[in-house]
Design a protein around this motif. Structure first.
Motif, mmCIF file in Angstrom:
data_model
loop_
_atom_site.group_PDB
_atom_site.id
_atom_site.type_symbol
_atom_site.label_atom_id
_atom_site.label_comp_id
_atom_site.label_asym_id
_atom_site.label_seq_id
_atom_site.Cartn_x
_atom_site.Cartn_y
_atom_site.Cartn_z
ATOM 1 N N GLU A 2 0.830 -1.206 0.000
ATOM 2 C CA GLU A 2 0.000 0.000 0.000
ATOM 3 C C GLU A 2 0.867 1.259 0.000
ATOM 4 O O GLU A 2 0.598 2.224 0.722
ATOM 5 C CB GLU A 2 -0.956 -0.023 1.195
ATOM 6 C CG GLU A 2 -1.920 -1.212 1.167
ATOM 7 C CD GLU A 2 -2.824 -1.260 2.384
ATOM 8 O OE1 GLU A 2 -2.660 -0.415 3.288
ATOM 9 O OE2 GLU A 2 -3.696 -2.158 2.434
ATOM 10 N N ILE A 3 1.915 1.209 -0.823
ATOM 11 C CA ILE A 3 2.833 2.335 -0.973
ATOM 12 C C ILE A 3 2.725 2.840 -2.413
ATOM 13 O O ILE A 3 2.892 2.071 -3.364
ATOM 14 C CB ILE A 3 4.293 1.916 -0.686
ATOM 15 C CG1 ILE A 3 4.428 1.372 0.730
ATOM 16 C CG2 ILE A 3 5.246 3.087 -0.919
ATOM 17 C CD1 ILE A 3 4.168 2.380 1.810
ATOM 18 N N LYS A 4 2.433 4.113 -2.571
ATOM 19 C CA LYS A 4 2.312 4.672 -3.920
ATOM 20 C C LYS A 4 3.661 5.041 -4.512
ATOM 21 O O LYS A 4 3.890 4.884 -5.710
ATOM 22 C CB LYS A 4 1.394 5.905 -3.893
ATOM 23 C CG LYS A 4 -0.063 5.576 -3.618
ATOM 24 C CD LYS A 4 -0.928 6.824 -3.734
ATOM 25 C CE LYS A 4 -2.402 6.489 -3.518
ATOM 26 N NZ LYS A 4 -3.259 7.707 -3.626
ATOM 27 N N GLU A 5 4.547 5.560 -3.672
ATOM 28 C CA GLU A 5 5.861 5.983 -4.167
ATOM 29 C C GLU A 5 6.922 5.694 -3.118
ATOM 30 O O GLU A 5 6.875 6.248 -2.015
ATOM 31 C CB GLU A 5 5.849 7.471 -4.510
ATOM 32 C CG GLU A 5 7.161 7.968 -5.094
ATOM 33 C CD GLU A 5 7.127 9.448 -5.411
ATOM 34 O OE1 GLU A 5 8.155 10.125 -5.236
ATOM 35 O OE2 GLU A 5 6.043 9.941 -5.820
ATOM 36 N N PRO A 6 7.892 4.843 -3.417
ATOM 37 C CA PRO A 6 8.953 4.550 -2.451
ATOM 38 C C PRO A 6 9.944 5.707 -2.365
ATOM 39 O O PRO A 6 9.983 6.580 -3.229
ATOM 40 C CB PRO A 6 9.613 3.297 -3.038
ATOM 41 C CG PRO A 6 9.398 3.436 -4.516
ATOM 42 C CD PRO A 6 8.050 4.098 -4.669
ATOM 43 N N ASP A 7 10.750 5.681 -1.317
ATOM 44 C CA ASP A 7 11.772 6.713 -1.138
ATOM 45 C C ASP A 7 13.042 6.398 -1.919
ATOM 46 O O ASP A 7 13.918 7.261 -2.049
ATOM 47 C CB ASP A 7 12.113 6.868 0.346
ATOM 48 C CG ASP A 7 10.893 7.257 1.164
ATOM 49 O OD1 ASP A 7 10.210 8.218 0.775
ATOM 50 O OD2 ASP A 7 10.607 6.583 2.164
ATOM 51 N N ALA A 8 13.148 5.174 -2.406
ATOM 52 C CA ALA A 8 14.304 4.776 -3.211
ATOM 53 C C ALA A 8 13.940 3.529 -4.006
ATOM 54 O O ALA A 8 13.108 2.715 -3.570
ATOM 55 C CB ALA A 8 15.517 4.501 -2.327
ATOM 56 N N ILE A 9 14.548 3.390 -5.174
ATOM 57 C CA ILE A 9 14.376 2.204 -6.026
ATOM 58 C C ILE A 9 15.763 1.666 -6.328
ATOM 59 O O ILE A 9 16.594 2.367 -6.912
ATOM 60 C CB ILE A 9 13.642 2.551 -7.333
ATOM 61 C CG1 ILE A 9 12.245 3.113 -7.045
ATOM 62 C CG2 ILE A 9 13.544 1.314 -8.235
ATOM 63 C CD1 ILE A 9 11.548 3.680 -8.274
ATOM 64 N N ALA A 13 15.829 7.032 4.037
ATOM 65 C CA ALA A 13 14.627 6.510 3.370
ATOM 66 C C ALA A 13 13.777 5.778 4.395
ATOM 67 O O ALA A 13 14.298 5.214 5.372
ATOM 68 C CB ALA A 13 15.013 5.581 2.230
ATOM 69 N N LYS A 14 12.473 5.794 4.168
ATOM 70 C CA LYS A 14 11.557 5.064 5.039
ATOM 71 C C LYS A 14 11.071 3.785 4.371
ATOM 72 O O LYS A 14 10.949 2.742 5.017
ATOM 73 C CB LYS A 14 10.365 5.947 5.404
ATOM 74 C CG LYS A 14 9.423 5.312 6.413
ATOM 75 C CD LYS A 14 8.306 6.268 6.805
ATOM 76 C CE LYS A 14 7.374 5.617 7.826
ATOM 77 N NZ LYS A 14 6.266 6.528 8.218
ATOM 78 N N TYR A 15 10.795 3.860 3.071
ATOM 79 C CA TYR A 15 10.382 2.696 2.303
ATOM 80 C C TYR A 15 11.269 2.580 1.060
ATOM 81 O O TYR A 15 11.372 3.532 0.281
ATOM 82 C CB TYR A 15 8.916 2.804 1.871
ATOM 83 C CG TYR A 15 7.939 2.769 3.019
ATOM 84 C CD1 TYR A 15 7.599 1.569 3.633
ATOM 85 C CD2 TYR A 15 7.369 3.948 3.505
ATOM 86 C CE1 TYR A 15 6.718 1.542 4.702
ATOM 87 C CE2 TYR A 15 6.480 3.925 4.568
ATOM 88 C CZ TYR A 15 6.163 2.715 5.161
ATOM 89 O OH TYR A 15 5.286 2.683 6.220
ATOM 90 N N VAL A 16 11.898 1.417 0.904
ATOM 91 C CA VAL A 16 12.788 1.189 -0.232
ATOM 92 C C VAL A 16 12.262 0.009 -1.047
ATOM 93 O O VAL A 16 11.977 -1.064 -0.496
ATOM 94 C CB VAL A 16 14.228 0.897 0.223
ATOM 95 C CG1 VAL A 16 15.121 0.633 -0.984
ATOM 96 C CG2 VAL A 16 14.770 2.069 1.031
ATOM 97 N N LEU A 17 12.137 0.236 -2.342
ATOM 98 C CA LEU A 17 11.775 -0.839 -3.265
ATOM 99 C C LEU A 17 13.072 -1.434 -3.790
ATOM 100 O O LEU A 17 13.851 -0.753 -4.464
ATOM 101 C CB LEU A 17 10.928 -0.294 -4.420
ATOM 102 C CG LEU A 17 10.541 -1.304 -5.506
ATOM 103 C CD1 LEU A 17 9.580 -2.355 -4.956
ATOM 104 C CD2 LEU A 17 9.920 -0.593 -6.703
ATOM 105 N N VAL A 18 13.328 -2.689 -3.465
ATOM 106 C CA VAL A 18 14.573 -3.338 -3.882
ATOM 107 C C VAL A 18 14.245 -4.653 -4.567
ATOM 108 O O VAL A 18 13.324 -5.369 -4.156
ATOM 109 C CB VAL A 18 15.523 -3.552 -2.682
ATOM 110 C CG1 VAL A 18 14.879 -4.429 -1.625
ATOM 111 C CG2 VAL A 18 16.849 -4.153 -3.122
ATOM 112 N N GLY A 19 14.965 -4.952 -5.638
ATOM 113 C CA GLY A 19 14.656 -6.181 -6.359
ATOM 114 C C GLY A 19 15.768 -6.624 -7.273
ATOM 115 O O GLY A 19 16.832 -6.000 -7.352
ATOM 116 N N ALA A 20 15.511 -7.725 -7.955
ATOM 117 C CA ALA A 20 16.481 -8.280 -8.898
ATOM 118 C C ALA A 20 15.735 -8.815 -10.103
ATOM 119 O O ALA A 20 14.611 -9.313 -9.982
ATOM 120 C CB ALA A 20 17.284 -9.393 -8.235
ATOM 121 N N ALA A 21 16.360 -8.706 -11.256
ATOM 122 C CA ALA A 21 15.746 -9.203 -12.488
ATOM 123 C C ALA A 21 16.830 -9.676 -13.449
ATOM 124 O O ALA A 21 17.812 -8.971 -13.667
ATOM 125 C CB ALA A 21 14.897 -8.113 -13.149
#
Length: 344
Positions: free
Chosen positions: A74-81, A161-169
């Motif tokens: 329920e996050i519209k925009e993270p503080d970092a990607i 940052a409070k919310y970070v979107l982190v991933g791998a592809a």
């Protein structure tokens, strides 16, 4: 590394060769040959139909996984990607190089070149979200996802940052697969569900995209604690010692672990490494593997973290309660990594 303050995974989603986590447990998708390809979702749920035509597979997979994770949190925009990838956008790279040859380096469209860069997935996610915050991509071979996770942890612990979107592809295409196959990495026959313990040389190639929403704030009913993780490069120490020290530093005995997820890939040359660790440290534990579901690729550990997140949220595995999961993977026997995930 020990986490100085609690870091939580508030949401996770993976686009993988499996349809979903629940279906993977009940009736996993079977693949024959030497390659597992992702089961791709309906991208129109996440991306405008006019934009989909301009995106390559890996961009669409990354955008879908990231969008779903953000929706769950329920996050519209993270503080970092922050993303990690070893291969990057292979399809666009291959298309650009082929056109260079075809058109003799003249009259080239810049589109394929622009989309061939490794940071395209993170950039496309930012463009869709209109997110102008911190955006970074790590290309560190078998440690790419771990490098992204280290950066995310630093941002959270330092309060940037409070919310970070982190991933791998990572994706695999016909040409790259043919090149890697020449090195004897893959089996010539068989199926993924009988991959582990096959006793033969070679594994099966895989691909996928997994994204996580990390925060120092815990969301009720969704959060799983990322208690610790550690990654090394060509360590001189024995793997069993590395794992024992990792647990000892957290004042944990092997008996405190409810479930162990190992990175066996079906190649007898590598599986001996994991089997020795299991016999030394976890002979009385429930030990499972994951690469029969996703295949082998440099950032496959992200799939294992997603899998552990889902298991802990379920609370049970094979009718046994699960509150603490240890993941151990060692890509190409050069990049050992350990993750400790715990129920909140």
């Amino acid at each position: 590394m020990s986490l100085q303050q609690p870091v939580y995974i508030n949401a996770a989603y993976a686009v993988s060769p499996q349809v979903s986590f629940e279906q993977m447990l009940q009736e996993p998708v079977r693949y024959n040959g030497d390659r597992l390809a992702c089961v791709e979702p309906d991208y129109t749920k996440y991306v405008d139909a006019k934009l989909i035509r301009r995106m390559s597979r890996i961009i669409k997979m990354g955008v879908a996984a990231a969008s779903e994770a953000l929706q769950q949190a329920e996050i519209k925009e993270p503080d970092a990607i922050i993303t990690g990838t070893a291969y990057g956008c292979l399809a666009d790279t291959e298309q650009f190089l082929s056109r260079m040859v075809e058109f003799k380096e003249t009259l080239l469209s810049p589109t394929a070149f622009i989309q061939s860069t490794h940071n395209t997935v993170a950039a496309q996610i930012a463009l869709m979200l209109q997110c102008h915050s911190y955006n970074n991509t790590y290309v560190h071979r078998g440690a790419s996802f771990e490098s992204a996770l280290t950066d995310a942890r630093s941002l959270l612990e330092e309060g940037d940052a409070k919310y970070v979107l982190v991933g791998a592809a990572d994706e695999i295409i016909d040409k790259s697969h043919a090149i890697l196959k020449r090195f004897g990495l893959y089996k010539t026959s068989g199926d993924n569900l009988s991959l582990i313990g096959s006793g033969t040389k070679g594994t099966m190639a895989g691909e996928g995209a997994a994204f996580f929403v990390l925060s120092t704030d815990k969301q009720k009913g969704k959060a799983v604690a990322l208690s610790a993780f550690e990654n090394l490069y060509k360590p001189q120490r024995d793997a069993a010692d590395i794992i024992s020290n990792f647990l000892a530093q957290r004042e944990l005995a092997p008996s405190a672990i409810d479930l162990v997820i190992m990175g066996n890939n079906g190649d007898e040359r590598e599986d001996r490494h994991y089997e020795a660790i299991q016999q030394q440290l976890f002979s009385d534990h429930t030990v499972i593997t994951y690469k029969q579901f996703c295949g082998e690729y440099p950032t496959a550990a992200a799939f294992a973290v997603w899998m552990a997140y889902c298991i802990i949220n379920r609370g049970v595995y094979q009718n046994k309660p699960v509150k603490r999961v240890l993941i151990y993977n060692n890509y190409m026997q050069h990049y050992p990594v350990l993750y400790l995930l715990s129920a909140c």
